[in-house]
Scaffold this active site. Structure first.
Site, short mmCIF file in Angstrom:
data_model
loop_
_atom_site.label_atom_id
_atom_site.label_comp_id
_atom_site.label_asym_id
_atom_site.label_seq_id
_atom_site.Cartn_x
_atom_site.Cartn_y
_atom_site.Cartn_z
N SER A 120 0.83 -1.20 0.00
CA SER A 120 0.00 0.00 0.00
C SER A 120 0.86 1.25 0.00
O SER A 120 0.40 2.32 -0.32
CB SER A 120 -0.87 0.05 1.25
OG SER A 120 -1.57 -1.12 1.41
N HIS A 141 -1.35 -2.79 -7.03
CA HIS A 141 -2.08 -2.56 -5.77
C HIS A 141 -3.58 -2.78 -5.93
O HIS A 141 -4.26 -2.01 -6.60
CB HIS A 141 -1.77 -1.13 -5.28
CG HIS A 141 -2.35 -0.84 -3.95
ND1 HIS A 141 -2.89 0.38 -3.61
CD2 HIS A 141 -2.51 -1.62 -2.85
CE1 HIS A 141 -3.33 0.33 -2.38
NE2 HIS A 141 -3.12 -0.87 -1.90
N GLU A 153 -4.07 -0.22 -8.96
CA GLU A 153 -3.06 0.81 -9.24
C GLU A 153 -1.79 0.07 -9.69
O GLU A 153 -1.31 -0.82 -8.98
CB GLU A 153 -2.73 1.62 -7.99
CG GLU A 153 -3.84 2.55 -7.52
CD GLU A 153 -3.48 3.29 -6.23
OE1 GLU A 153 -3.73 4.50 -6.15
OE2 GLU A 153 -2.97 2.66 -5.28
N ASN A 192 -4.37 5.86 -1.47
CA ASN A 192 -4.09 5.97 -0.03
C ASN A 192 -3.58 7.35 0.38
O ASN A 192 -3.74 7.76 1.52
CB ASN A 192 -3.10 4.89 0.41
CG ASN A 192 -3.80 3.56 0.58
OD1 ASN A 192 -4.99 3.52 0.87
ND2 ASN A 192 -3.09 2.48 0.39
N1 CAA Z 1 -16.54 -12.34 -2.05
C1 CAA Z 1 -17.70 -12.47 -2.72
N2 CAA Z 1 -18.79 -11.71 -2.48
C2 CAA Z 1 -18.71 -10.82 -1.48
C3 CAA Z 1 -17.53 -10.64 -0.71
C4 CAA Z 1 -16.42 -11.45 -1.04
N3 CAA Z 1 -15.24 -11.34 -0.39
N4 CAA Z 1 -17.74 -9.66 0.21
C5 CAA Z 1 -19.01 -9.25 0.02
N5 CAA Z 1 -19.59 -9.95 -0.99
C6 CAA Z 1 -20.93 -9.78 -1.54
C7 CAA Z 1 -21.99 -10.00 -0.50
O1 CAA Z 1 -22.35 -11.35 -0.46
C8 CAA Z 1 -23.13 -9.14 -1.02
O2 CAA Z 1 -23.88 -9.81 -1.99
P1 CAA Z 1 -25.44 -9.45 -2.18
O3 CAA Z 1 -25.49 -7.99 -2.51
O4 CAA Z 1 -25.86 -10.31 -3.30
O5 CAA Z 1 -26.05 -9.78 -0.88
C9 CAA Z 1 -22.42 -8.00 -1.72
O6 CAA Z 1 -21.08 -8.42 -1.93
C10 CAA Z 1 -22.43 -6.79 -0.87
O7 CAA Z 1 -21.85 -7.09 0.38
P2 CAA Z 1 -22.44 -6.62 1.77
O8 CAA Z 1 -23.93 -6.52 1.72
O9 CAA Z 1 -21.81 -7.44 2.85
O10 CAA Z 1 -21.82 -5.22 2.01
P3 CAA Z 1 -21.85 -3.95 1.11
O11 CAA Z 1 -23.10 -3.75 0.38
O12 CAA Z 1 -21.36 -2.89 2.03
O13 CAA Z 1 -20.73 -4.18 -0.01
C11 CAA Z 1 -18.43 -3.70 -0.31
C12 CAA Z 1 -19.46 -4.62 0.32
C13 CAA Z 1 -18.32 -3.94 -1.80
C14 CAA Z 1 -17.13 -4.11 0.36
C15 CAA Z 1 -18.80 -2.23 -0.06
O14 CAA Z 1 -19.14 -2.03 1.24
C16 CAA Z 1 -17.68 -1.30 -0.41
O15 CAA Z 1 -17.43 -0.98 -1.55
N6 CAA Z 1 -16.99 -0.82 0.63
C17 CAA Z 1 -15.83 0.03 0.48
C18 CAA Z 1 -14.65 -0.81 0.21
C19 CAA Z 1 -13.44 0.01 0.02
O16 CAA Z 1 -13.43 1.22 0.07
N7 CAA Z 1 -12.34 -0.68 -0.20
C20 CAA Z 1 -11.07 -0.04 -0.39
C21 CAA Z 1 -10.35 -0.10 0.90
S1 CAA Z 1 -8.81 0.71 0.77
C22 CAA Z 1 -7.78 -0.48 0.26
O17 CAA Z 1 -8.08 -1.61 0.11
C23 CAA Z 1 -6.43 -0.01 -0.07
C24 CAA Z 1 -5.44 -0.04 0.95
O18 CAA Z 1 -4.28 -0.16 0.57
C25 CAA Z 1 -5.69 0.16 2.37
#
Ligand code: CAA
Length: 286
Positions: A120, A141, A153, A192
């Site tokens: 990251s 990334h 990225e 980030n």
């Molecule tokens: N594999 C398969 N399916 C998954 C899953 C996984 N690992 N995780 C969640 N799902 C599915 C769920 O089953 C659900 O399906 P349905 O809609 O059919 O029920 C769907 O995805 C949505 O999941 P949730 O209802 O649990 O939760 P949600 O609606 O909040 O969506 C999310 C989940 C896509 C993660 C969404 O919340 C999101 O986009 N969150 C932000 C994530 C984000 O910002 N990530 C970046 C982080 S920063 C980073 O990673 C960089 C770093 O270096 C720190």
């Protein structure tokens, strides 16, 4: 160069998801972690995720089994990298650990193989310099959860060749991802550099008592249309990872990025978020 086989190093939060995405895209994948229990845990998370896709009718049982058959778990680093074209490194975010891993990988991987880091914030140039193939080292990334997040990225280190970048872009495309090119190796890259200060400020608001947890998250969800609020996202990423990135931004770019005391306290108390069951939220029931 055409990539046929990939090794993913690290079967944790990111590694298991990257391995799954690669196998779902048709690649043979060696999944390596240092202990059998970490590998087993990674495989469990992959199975759970594939089951979600199957339950939604996006994959058949036959496809799930095929995907799983393309994944070869191991604890042996030499075995993991000796027959692959691309190594995606997703080991713990610790410079010394990553550097020693790169030295070993450089020894065992075929001369043509590319090493792409999912770091990251650690310098791609520095990681590349620990190998005899810096032109074949770049950043790749992914975002959490890699199975759902569309972006990768791609980061160019000081000596990364154009051919390496093109090969990695092609792999990302085959994985069905969108890419952005980070032309200069700089801590935090694009996402980030913007996200971590935002999460840090959310912690500051909470610790200063300016607003309650739920209102901070609600404000950003509804006011900025984020899919989840910053404190929940922090629990998702992990307070330890967030702190590690903030410290690198502070050290390498500007003191203005200094992490809030509250974030440090969360880490000291092991309130890391989902991975320890508790952070800003309680994850033990979810
Ligand atoms: N594999 C398969 N399916 C998954 C899953 C996984 N690992 N995780 C969640 N799902 C599915 C769920 O089953 C659900 O399906 P349905 O809609 O059919 O029920 C769907 O995805 C949505 O999941 P949730 O209802 O649990 O939760 P949600 O609606 O909040 O969506 C999310 C989940 C896509 C993660 C969404 O919340 C999101 O986009 N969150 C932000 C994530 C984000 O910002 N990530 C970046 C982080 S920063 C980073 O990673 C960089 C770093 O270096 C720190």
């Amino acid at each position: 160069m055409e990539v046929k086989k990939i090794a993913v190093l690290g079967a944790g939060l990111m590694g298991h998801g990257i391995c799954q995405v690669a196998a779902q895209s048709g690649y043979e994948v060696n999944l390596r972690d240092i202990e059998q229990r970490f590998v087993d845990n990674g495989m469990q998370m992959i199975k759970a995720s594939l089951q979600k896709f199957q339950a939604k009718g996006q994959l058949t049982e036959g496809q799930v089994n095929e995907i799983l058959s393309r994944i070869h778990p191991t604890v042996d680093l030499k075995e993991a990298v000796s027959d692959v074209d691309l190594i995606i490194e997703a080991v713990t975010e610790n410079v010394e650990l990553k550097k020693s891993t790169y030295r070993e990988v450089d020894q065992y991987a075929p001369a043509h193989a590319i090493i792409a880091s999912n770091t990251s914030s650690i310098s791609i140039t520095e990681l590349g310099s620990t190998t005899k193939r810096p032109e074949k080292v770049c950043g790749m990334h992914f975002f959490n959860p890699p199975q759902l997040m569309k972006l990768i990225e791609v980061i160019k280190g000081a000596k990364t060749s154009e051919e390496t970048i093109q090969t990695v872009l092609a792999v990302a495309q085959k994985m069905g991802k969108e890419t952005v090119l980070v032309k200069k190796d700089c801590p935090g890259f694009i996402v980030n550099r913007i996200l971590i200060p935002a999460l840090n400020e959310a912690v500051a608001l909470y610790w200063e008592g300016v607003a309650d947890r739920d209102d901070i998250d609600k404000a950003i969800k509804l006011g900025l249309n984020w899919p989840m609020g910053p404190l929940m996202l922090l629990d998702y990423i992990g307070a330890d990872t967030t702190l590690a990135i903030a410290e690198i931004l502070e050290r390498e770019i500007d003191p203005k990025f200094h992490p809030h005391t509250g974030l440090k306290q969360m880490v000291k108390a092991q309130l890391l978020g989902r991975k320890t069951g508790k952070g800003f939220y309680d994850w033990t029931q979810k």
